[in-house]
Design a protein around this motif. Structure first.
Motif, PDB file in Angstrom:
ATOM      1  N   GLU A  90       0.877  -1.306   0.054  1.00 27.06           N
ATOM      2  CA  GLU A  90       0.092   0.077   0.232  1.00 27.06           C
ATOM      3  C   GLU A  90       0.991   1.231   0.037  1.00 27.06           C
ATOM      4  O   GLU A  90       0.425   2.260  -0.507  1.00 27.06           O
ATOM      5  CB  GLU A  90      -0.991   0.051   1.161  1.00 27.06           C
ATOM      6  N   LYS A 142       0.475   4.464  -2.753  1.00 25.96           N
ATOM      7  CA  LYS A 142       0.261   5.752  -2.276  1.00 25.96           C
ATOM      8  C   LYS A 142       1.513   6.717  -2.822  1.00 25.96           C
ATOM      9  O   LYS A 142       1.486   7.828  -3.569  1.00 25.96           O
ATOM     10  CB  LYS A 142       0.467   6.050  -1.017  1.00 25.96           C
ATOM     11  N   ARG A 195       0.954   7.216  -6.526  1.00 23.30           N
ATOM     12  CA  ARG A 195      -0.497   7.689  -6.562  1.00 23.30           C
ATOM     13  C   ARG A 195      -1.527   6.898  -7.256  1.00 23.30           C
ATOM     14  O   ARG A 195      -1.968   7.415  -8.368  1.00 23.30           O
ATOM     15  CB  ARG A 195      -0.454   9.550  -7.094  1.00 23.30           C
ATOM     16  N   THR A 247      -4.501   4.129  -6.877  1.00 24.54           N
ATOM     17  CA  THR A 247      -5.585   3.846  -6.435  1.00 24.54           C
ATOM     18  C   THR A 247      -5.983   2.213  -6.545  1.00 24.54           C
ATOM     19  O   THR A 247      -5.348   1.800  -7.601  1.00 24.54           O
ATOM     20  CB  THR A 247      -6.819   4.512  -6.634  1.00 24.54           C
TER      21      THR A 247
END
Length: 286
Positions: free
Chosen positions: A105, A109, A112, A114
């Motif tokens: 995860e 991030k 960027r 999702t």
């Protein structure tokens, strides 16, 4: 000179210049682009459009700007070939998104990305479950490389200990009804062989849109007249059937002969031929 003619001359000159520069930059510019190459492409297109239509602007200055935006990146590419550090800085480097079946995860991030975008990219690779993925990396080009878990990877002949022939490029020996001499020679065939194969299927050379010779030396054709049905190549199936018939004949001879030495010879030949058939069945059936 009228403005419209001026624009035609400037646009044509710019088009020729961009074509030459694109050839110099190479095929990489039309493949998956890195961020740097993406910016260069946009800027060159914007400069080309500006100097083509702005008749009041100095055309020479526009050409100089295009040359700068072409040859500076070209020089950077040559430098990145020598330095991995510079290559990572200019082109970027891949980011691991899934490792050992676990989504990272923090890396998502960082890029960027999702969860929806990750799933969309996986679906584009025909992967619909994250749990099926052993490893996934976001490449510098923006594409995702996916490695499935071992038990979910496609079965290959190597897994079955099968030996296949080395594949050779398919040669297009007929195009638009014309014999292509160079591909025909590369396939190890001649015009006489080609005409003989076409006679077997009852087709004239003028009616052949495409004719190709594959790895096994078989000719397949696509005709201008799509209503005509062309029989599938049958040389390999016939060879396999002939080998099996020979094997059956040898077994029959071994059963019917009264001579012990001949019986042993027939049995030995039959066993050897059985091994040969087992080794070539995959090739002759494909």
């Amino acid at each position: 000179m009228p403005d419209w003619l001026h624009i035609v001359v400037r646009a044509t000159s710019t088009l020729v210049l961009l074509f030459v520069l694109t050839r110099i930059l190479g095929k990489k510019q039309i493949s998956q682009l890195t961020f740097f190459e993406y910016v260069i492409g946009i800027t060159l297109g914007d400069l080309a459009g500006a100097i083509s239509t702005d008749v009041e602007a100095n055309f020479g200055h526009g050409v100089i700007a295009i040359l700068v935006w072409c040859f500076v990146p070209l020089g950077m590419e040559l430098l990145t070939l020598k330095s991995k550090t510079l290559r990572n800085w200019v082109d970027g480097k891949g980011t691991v998104l899934i490792k050992e079946g676990k989504v990272l995860e923090d890396n998502l991030k960082k890029e960027r990305f999702t969860a929806d975008e990750l799933l969309e990219q996986l679906r584009s690779k025909s992967v619909f479950r994250v749990a099926d993925v052993e490893f996934a990396m976001l490449e510098a080009s923006g594409d995702i490389s996916v490695l499935l878990k071992s038990e979910l990877q496609p079965l290959t002949p190597k897994h079955l200990n099968m030996k296949l022939v080395t594949e050779k490029p398919t040669q297009t020996v007929v195009m638009d009804g014309e014999i292509q001499n160079e591909p025909l020679a590369a396939a190890g065939k001649g015009r006489g062989w080609l005409h003989e194969e076409l006679d077997k299927i009852g087709v004239t050379i003028e009616n052949v849109f495409l004719g190709q010779v594959d790895t096994h030396g078989e000719l397949t054709v696509d005709l201008f007249d799509d209503k005509l049905q062309v029989p599938a190549p049958s040389a390999r199936p016939m060879l396999l059937a002939t080998l099996k018939k020979c094997e059956a004949d040898l077994e029959l001879f071994s059963l019917t002969t009264q001579h012990e030495q001949a019986k042993m010879m027939y049995e030995s030949c039959s066993e050897q031929l059985t091994k040969v058939i087992q080794s070539v069945t995959t090739i002759l059936r494909s």
